[in-house]
Design a protein around this motif. Structure first.
Motif, mmCIF file in Angstrom:
data_model
loop_
_atom_site.group_PDB
_atom_site.id
_atom_site.type_symbol
_atom_site.label_atom_id
_atom_site.label_comp_id
_atom_site.label_asym_id
_atom_site.label_seq_id
_atom_site.Cartn_x
_atom_site.Cartn_y
_atom_site.Cartn_z
ATOM 1 N N SER A 262 -27.041 -0.348 34.689
ATOM 2 C CA SER A 262 -25.881 -0.279 35.717
ATOM 3 C C SER A 262 -24.495 0.371 34.793
ATOM 4 N N ASP B 272 -21.627 -0.758 34.339
ATOM 5 C CA ASP B 272 -20.784 -1.853 33.629
ATOM 6 C C ASP B 272 -21.828 -2.199 32.336
ATOM 7 N N ALA B 273 -23.236 -2.292 32.618
ATOM 8 C CA ALA B 273 -23.665 -2.675 31.349
ATOM 9 C C ALA B 273 -23.720 -1.548 30.413
ATOM 10 N N LYS B 274 -23.545 -0.320 30.695
ATOM 11 C CA LYS B 274 -23.419 0.653 29.910
ATOM 12 C C LYS B 274 -22.044 0.440 28.927
ATOM 13 N N LYS B 275 -21.188 0.227 29.781
ATOM 14 C CA LYS B 275 -19.729 0.050 29.155
ATOM 15 C C LYS B 275 -19.789 -1.214 28.140
ATOM 16 N N LEU B 276 -20.450 -2.144 28.519
ATOM 17 C CA LEU B 276 -20.651 -3.356 27.862
ATOM 18 C C LEU B 276 -21.242 -3.172 26.559
ATOM 19 N N LYS C 221 -28.365 -4.974 33.900
ATOM 20 C CA LYS C 221 -26.770 -5.408 34.359
ATOM 21 C C LYS C 221 -25.985 -6.037 33.088
ATOM 22 N N ALA C 222 -24.632 -5.850 33.687
ATOM 23 C CA ALA C 222 -23.902 -6.199 32.468
ATOM 24 C C ALA C 222 -24.204 -7.633 31.947
ATOM 25 N N GLU C 223 -24.514 -8.565 32.824
ATOM 26 C CA GLU C 223 -24.748 -10.021 32.352
ATOM 27 C C GLU C 223 -26.015 -9.932 31.462
#
Lengths: 352, 505
Positions: free
Chosen positions: B447, B449-453, B488-490
């Motif tokens: 996702s 956000d996951a990429k960003k994190l 996902k980010a988590e």
């Protein structure tokens, strides 16, 4: 939407300063419009007086706005909520901007990527790759000119497609004509075109430096890739510096005349771009890391920090204290660790 | 007349048909075996001689030459005894060549003619068609093992006499029934719910089991590392039929398939730290499978990793990376499978209490450094999940809340594995831990956000390319456990926490 301001600006009969003064004197543009249409001899210049009167009498504000909307041009005034916040904060923000495309980009963090119109293959490559990389995090702003600007837009379109092109002319005369296709692509693929000039304004050399102030003003920072000593990109960089925004420069060969300007920026203290992520670091995009709506979790780990006040704890103890599953504790601790708020030593978390 | 009897030899895990020929000519009485026999085969002359005498058949006098073709392959083990004895009996006219054709014989003889259990029956039984035989004759004790191959007709006998009776007169034993008993042995009494606390480590082991990720646990003595690892098999799904045959074959060749039933539970091997490199990797003049191969499709657990010899640990690199191990000797090279999950545990320092919250550590910084440098970077690089296990404090020890049972965890693991099998159905691999960089690109969807994190994590924490991929793989398994088709980010956030800094700071 302040239709009177849009119409007055649209007429191109008033200078920027005059429009601001109108507001100060008459308190609202609607008021100004009525006064201008009715009173006599407001201008020393008879010819101008006639032009203004003609315009005010022949056009209704509603018509002006409707015509724009019909052409898919969406005007925004500085009083609108959608008007980009950073641009509003800049020194001389345009009172009206005309936009076409994906307006939501105006609310996002952006960075401008600018440079010479005659880049080396290296410059082209960097502009493209850097923009494609940054587009995942930021909206790429540039001026639709040939060379670096075009590559920046193309790179962004290859990436997440978030890009804004700022024109130095009206929508009827996009410049340069070679980039007609890119212009269409940007709109078609979810980018945005923006200009402060009414659609019928033709490109003029003096308008481009003014356009550069918007590029600098709307962005959190400006990246200069290959700029000669007199390049317009340096003007953009200057505006950015004056606004207190970050300026980045990609180093070039000292034998390349098109790198002299950008190299000088480095000498003067611009951020050196050694790798693309340097830009994200310096802009602290990471600091502002917020989880969007795609992942429905509460990323807020602040509550956890409170528990660490009394001394370091293991992830397990924390999970016990806040009665949450261990996996969500680990996730929050990871975020806090990345933000530099906690440190880990042998499986025990310490508050920093 | 020259008698020919069919038998087989095991070369690695492969089965090679052996033709035993006997010729008796006039001359000084001598019993020769040619065709590169090893000591055990050489000595079969005495066993065969005695066994035939016990049958009441006079042993031929004269020069007996036994040849085993192909002649260039080294033959080992006593399982050729039966074939040699039968070849002599055919030559003597007790049996006819026709009566023994199309049958393959395996068995060791005792001096009285009894048949003794041999190794490698299962691989032979499985490939009976390739060996150009239609029936397999084995010692009775090996019958169950032989019948694990469903399509093979196998017969088991107690002694040479029974074999001869069967071949001549078609007399079958009364107790012969062509049935195999299916027994699943879950010989592990340890359950996850019996282990107190350690939610973090339990979670990590669950992820490891679901995605086949290697794990390193670091913790003070008594923090429960060993206990947890020993309970690990209980959260692993049972082997599939194909895997089960594969593993049983290895065990059969190694003479470890004693009960004669298929191995259904993933093997758990935990060699002691004094083990030699050869025992770990496999070897010998004719290489036998080592611990890495015996742990195939299961777990190789190295407790007290730092106490192992350095060269032994380093030798694990190839099997860990390739999922197979190639051993070369003068006779040629052999490749054994070694697709195992590597679980290891170590103390944080030589006294064991560095950074412990209860007991003080009395190691000098140099000692700690030395202790940790025993594990090389390339090995650490192959471990997906690293974990520091803090020791339990009093409160947790007194906590009587039972955790989740192994059965419950195993069900989640099973579901996650099914998701992976479905996703990788067109690939050679089946688990997230086996993803290569190309497959990561193809199958893993992040996702925004996951990429960003992940990007943020890699620049902040200075992840290497391999480290980056490792986080991705673990995050994918976490997503699979949750049944989410997107990482996902988590998931990334949690995966980022399973890393460790081994350097002493």
């Amino acid at each position: 939407m302040n239709k009177h301001l849009i119409s007055l600006q649209y007429s191109d009969l008033f200078t920027y300063r005059e429009l601001i003064n109108l507001m100060e004197v008459y308190k609202s543009y609607e008021n100004a419009w009525l006064k201008l249409a009715s009173s006599r001899s407001l201008f020393d210049d008879q010819v101008r007086e006639k032009k203004v009167k003609d315009f005010l009498n022949k056009n209704s504000v509603q018509e002006v706005v409707d015509n724009l909307l019909q052409e898919n041009i969406y005007p925004l005034t500085i009083y609108d909520r959608d008007y980009p916040v950073l641009l509003k904060e800049s020194k001389s923000p345009p009172l009206v901007i005309y936009t076409r495309g994906n307006k939501s980009l105006l609310q996002e963090d952006s960075i401008s990527v600018v440079g010479t119109r005659k880049p080396t293959p290296y410059g082209r490559k960097i502009a493209f790759e850097l923009s494609a990389y940054l587009a995942d995090y930021l909206t790429i702003v540039s001026g639709l000119a040939l060379g670096i600007d075009s590559e920046a837009h193309k790179g962004a379109l290859k990436g997440s497609k978030k890009t804004i092109a700022v024109l130095g002319s009206g929508f009827h005369y996009p410049y340069p004509p070679e980039n007609k296709e890119l212009f269409n692509n940007i709109i078609a693929e979810g980018g945005l075109i923006l200009t402060e000039y009414p659609p019928y304004i033709k490109p003029d050399s003096w308008r481009f430096p003014a356009r550069n102030r918007i590029i600098a003003g709307i962005s959190k920072g400006t990246v200069v890739i290959e700029a000669g000593i007199k390049s317009g990109a340096l003007i953009t960089a200057n505006y950015a510096m004056e606004e207190g925004r970050e300026v980045f420069a990609v180093p070039g060969l000292i034998t390349n005349t098109n790198s002299q300007g950008s190299n000088r920026l480095l000498k003067d203290g611009a951020h050196l771009v050694q790798k693309y992520s340097d830009i994200l670091e310096a802009l602290a995009v990471f600091h502002n890391f917020k989880l969007g709506s795609t992942d429905k979790v509460i990323s807020d780990g602040q509550g956890l920090i409170g528990f660490l006040d009394g001394g370091p704890l293991s992830a397990e103890e924390l999970a016990e204290m806040v009665s949450e599953p261990i996996e969500s504790i680990l996730f929050k601790l990871s975020l806090l660790e990345l933000e530099g708020k906690v440190a880990r030593k042998s499986g025990i978390f310490h508050k920093v | 007349m020259i008698a020919k009897v069919l038998s087989a030899a095991i070369w690695g895990l492969e089965v090679i048909p052996i033709e035993v020929e006997v010729e008796v000519s006039r001359g000084l009485p001598v019993f020769l075996i040619v065709g590169l026999p090893d000591q055990a085969v050489q000595e079969s002359t005495e066993r065969v001689r005695s066994a035939i005498k016990c049958l009441g058949v006079p042993f031929p006098s004269g020069r007996i030459v036994t040849n085993m073709a192909p002649a260039d392959l080294k033959k080992k083990g006593p399982h050729l005894d039966l074939a040699i004895a039968l070849a002599i009996l055919v030559h003597e006219g007790v049996l006819s060549q026709k009566q023994i054709s199309n049958k393959l014989f395996l068995g060791e003889l005792s001096l009285s003619g009894n048949l003794r259990q041999v190794e490698g029956v299962l691989p032979v039984s499985l490939s009976i068609d390739k060996l150009k035989a239609s029936e397999l004759i084995v010692p009775y004790f090996n019958l169950n093992e032989a019948r694990l191959a469903k399509n093979t007709i196998s017969r088991g006998f107690h002694n040479l006499k029974e074999v001869v009776d069967y071949l001549r007169d078609d007399i079958l034993l009364a107790q012969d029934n062509n049935k195999t008993e299916e027994t699943i042995t879950v010989g592990n009494e340890l359950d996850f719910e019996d282990i107190k606390g350690q939610r973090l480590a339990k979670r990590a082991l669950e992820i490891s089991s679901a995605g086949g990720h290697n794990v390193l646990l670091i913790g003070s003595p008594g923090s429960g590392k060993t206990l947890l690892c020993r309970a690990y098999p209980t959260i692993m799904p049972l082997l599939t039929e194909e895997e089960s045959l594969e593993v049983s074959k290895i065990y059969s060749v190694s003479g470890l398939l004693k009960k004669g039933s298929l191995i259904k539970v993933p093997p758990f091997r935990s060699p002691h730290h004094t083990t030699s490199t050869v025992a770990l990797i496999g070897g010998g003049t004719i290489p036998k499978p080592g611990e890495v191969t015996l742990a195939h499709r299961g777990i190789l657990f190295l407790d007290e990793l730092t106490e192992f010899r350095k060269d032994s640990i380093e030798a694990l690199r190839q099997p860990l990376e390739d999922g197979q191990v190639t051993i070369s000797r003068v006779w040629g090279s052999l490749t054994y499978p070694s697709r195992f999950t590597f679980i290891c545990a170590m103390n944080p320092c030589s006294c064991g209490y560095y950074n412990d919250s209860i007991k003080p550590c009395n190691c000098s910084p140099a000692e700690i450094k030395k202790h940790r440098s025993k594990i090389s970077g390339p090995i650490i690089d192959r471990i997906d999940i690293n974990l520091e296990v803090p020791s339990l404090n009093d409160k947790e020890l007194k906590n009587d809340n039972p955790g989740e049972s192994s059965k419950l965890i195993r069900q989640r693991v099973q579901t996650a594995r099914e998701i992976q099998q479905e996703r990788y159905k067109n690939e050679a691999f089946i688990l997230n831990s086996q993803l290569n960089p190309k497959a990561i690109k193809k199958y893993i969807h992040l996702s925004g956000d996951a990429k960003k994190l992940l990007e943020m994590g890699s620049s902040r924490l200075g992840l290497s390319g391999r480290g980056y991929d490792r986080v991705l793989k673990v995050a994918t398994t976490i997503a699979d456990l949750e049944g989410s088709n997107m990482v996902k980010a988590e998931h990334i956030g949690e995966a980022l926490s399973y890393r460790i800094n081994l350097s002493y700071e």
